[in-house]
Design an enzyme around this catalytic site. Structure first.
Site, PDB file in Angstrom:
ATOM      1  N   LYS A  54       0.815  -1.218   0.000  1.00  0.00           N
ATOM      2  CA  LYS A  54       0.000   0.000   0.000  1.00  0.00           C
ATOM      3  C   LYS A  54       0.851   1.272   0.000  1.00  0.00           C
ATOM      4  O   LYS A  54       0.374   2.335  -0.374  1.00  0.00           O
ATOM      5  CB  LYS A  54      -0.946   0.005   1.201  1.00  0.00           C
ATOM      6  CG  LYS A  54      -2.055  -1.038   1.124  1.00  0.00           C
ATOM      7  CD  LYS A  54      -3.251  -0.480   0.449  1.00  0.00           C
ATOM      8  CE  LYS A  54      -4.546  -1.281   0.558  1.00  0.00           C
ATOM      9  NZ  LYS A  54      -4.523  -2.674   0.916  1.00  0.00           N
ATOM     10  N   SER A 306       1.385 -10.077  -0.360  1.00  0.00           N
ATOM     11  CA  SER A 306       1.060  -8.642  -0.387  1.00  0.00           C
ATOM     12  C   SER A 306       1.262  -7.925   0.938  1.00  0.00           C
ATOM     13  O   SER A 306       1.342  -6.698   0.965  1.00  0.00           O
ATOM     14  CB  SER A 306      -0.376  -8.449  -0.852  1.00  0.00           C
ATOM     15  OG  SER A 306      -1.273  -9.128   0.021  1.00  0.00           O
TER      16      SER A 306
HETATM   17  C1  LIG Z   1      -5.272  -3.701   0.613  1.00  0.00           C
HETATM   18  C2  LIG Z   1      -4.690  -5.041   0.579  1.00  0.00           C
HETATM   19  C3  LIG Z   1      -5.046  -5.966  -0.412  1.00  0.00           C
HETATM   20  C4  LIG Z   1      -6.129  -5.703  -1.445  1.00  0.00           C
HETATM   21  O1  LIG Z   1      -5.915  -4.559  -2.247  1.00  0.00           O
HETATM   22  P1  LIG Z   1      -7.129  -3.904  -3.053  1.00  0.00           P
HETATM   23  O2  LIG Z   1      -6.515  -2.816  -3.851  1.00  0.00           O
HETATM   24  O3  LIG Z   1      -8.112  -3.388  -2.044  1.00  0.00           O
HETATM   25  O4  LIG Z   1      -7.764  -4.969  -3.874  1.00  0.00           O
HETATM   26  C5  LIG Z   1      -4.376  -7.186  -0.422  1.00  0.00           C
HETATM   27  N1  LIG Z   1      -3.447  -7.507   0.500  1.00  0.00           N
HETATM   28  C6  LIG Z   1      -3.085  -6.639   1.469  1.00  0.00           C
HETATM   29  C7  LIG Z   1      -2.043  -7.051   2.451  1.00  0.00           C
HETATM   30  C8  LIG Z   1      -3.688  -5.381   1.546  1.00  0.00           C
HETATM   31  O5  LIG Z   1      -3.330  -4.530   2.515  1.00  0.00           O
END
Ligand SMILES: *Cc1c(COP(=O)(O)O)cnc(C)c1O
Length: 329
Positions: A54, A306
């Site tokens: 993010k 992520s």
């Molecule tokens: C926000 C987030 C997502 C999903 O992202 P989107 O853009 O809302 O689809 C996936 N994994 C993590 C760790 C996140 O913080």
């Protein structure tokens, strides 16, 4: 009139955020490659500063503000990781940041955002309620709203992750990406398909409250009930007035896969025991999709990890195999 984010936008974002975010490593997973019979590469984005991707979108959005807008400060609602990233990006610029979140957000994420100096407001039981408070404060105090996903600079920033993936594994036939509001999936698909049109991009969500999947099936943004899930960073709706990510996900994603809570727990456990990586539930869904046999590939796969912002007591329970039983009890 809004338009989809292009490869050019994503390349411009990369120029803007170079030096503010890490270029994260990619590693071949021995165990997943053996299991799937094709090379499986893990993109280790959970090691990004603030513990999730993010920071890419937040840094790009903050860097794109004018001096007058920076002086007003920024505001967002967030399930945690966007708020944390925005607080970090604003702090680097010496800007005010206000973060609104629902009571569903785990304690560890909240504490970290407060530690970064942001003004945290806890409102209601859903992201939609937190978002209403954001809109109230934008009207009242003139703060700049930087939403977690449905914003061109956020999507372009997340897209820089897709550029890295396809540069690190140019012959990837499949990329597995987390799907919630769709900023991440839109940006990654825009970048990956812009560079390599034949590469498939598949979104992965939890079955409990998969707002984008339900919306794609309905052909329009719809509201779904927000339920507790191990993949808490994937919770929340896509917004009934969604401007960008619904259309981009509809046009660019090749498929969407849904996972049970058990499958997600298995992904977290595998990441820990086989890959020696600590990831949060959302971070593990790509690994979980492969382990569950829900995707097949005939060539190199890139799986995104992520984020890693999981409560460590929860993580301990999951790797000991207890979390699911307690949740269902
Ligand atoms: C926000 C987030 C997502 C999903 O992202 P989107 O853009 O809302 O689809 C996936 N994994 C993590 C760790 C996140 O913080």
């Amino acid at each position: 009139m809004t338009r989809a984010i292009t490869l050019q936008d994503i390349r411009a974002a990369r120029e803007r955020i170079t030096g503010k975010v890490e270029r994260t490593p990619i590693e071949l997973s021995q165990s997943l490659s053996e299991r799937c019979g094709v090379p499986v590469h893990l993109k280790l984005e959970h090691r990004q500063t603030t513990g999730s991707f993010k920071l890419r979108g937040a840094s790009n959005a903050v860097a794109s503000l004018s001096a007058e807008e920076k002086a007003r400060g920024v505001i967002a609602s967030s399930t945690g990781n966007h708020g944390r990233a925005l607080a970090h990006a604003a702090k680097l610029e010496g800007m005010r940041a206000v973060i609104c979140m629902s009571r569903m957000v785990p304690r560890n994420k909240l504490d970290e955002i407060r530690r970064l100096g942001a003004d945290v407001r806890i409102i209601g039981d859903s992201q939609d309620e937190a978002q209403k408070e954001v809109e109230r404060l934008v009207a009242q105090e003139g703060l700049m709203m930087l939403p977690p996903f449905d914003h061109p600079d956020i999507i372009a920033g997340q897209g820089t992750l897709g550029l890295e993936m396809i540069e690190q594994v140019p012959d990837a036939v499949l990329v597995l990406v987390q799907l919630s509001g769709g900023g991440l999936a839109s940006g990654i698909a825009g970048a990956v398909k812009g560079v390599s049109p034949g590469t498939k991009v598949i979104g992965v969500s939890m079955a409990r409250g998969a707002a984008m999947k339900v919306s794609l099936d309905a052909g329009r943004p719809v509201e779904v009930e927000e339920l507790p899930t191990l993949a808490d960073s994937l919770g929340g709706g896509i917004g009934l007035d969604n401007r960008l990510t619904f259309a981009m996900c509809r046009d660019l994603l090749d498929d969407v896969i849904l996972l049970s809570e058990d499958e997600i727990a298995t992904g977290i456990r595998h990441a820990y025991e086989q890959e020696r990586e600590i990831v949060e539930g959302a971070g593990a869904v790509g690994v979980a999709a492969l382990l569950a046999g829900k995707v097949k590939a005939n060539g190199p796969v890139v799986v995104l990890l992520s984020g890693r912002n999981i409560d460590m007591n929860t993580h301990r329970r999951i790797v000991c195999g207890k979390a699911i039983a307690e949740r269902d009890a």
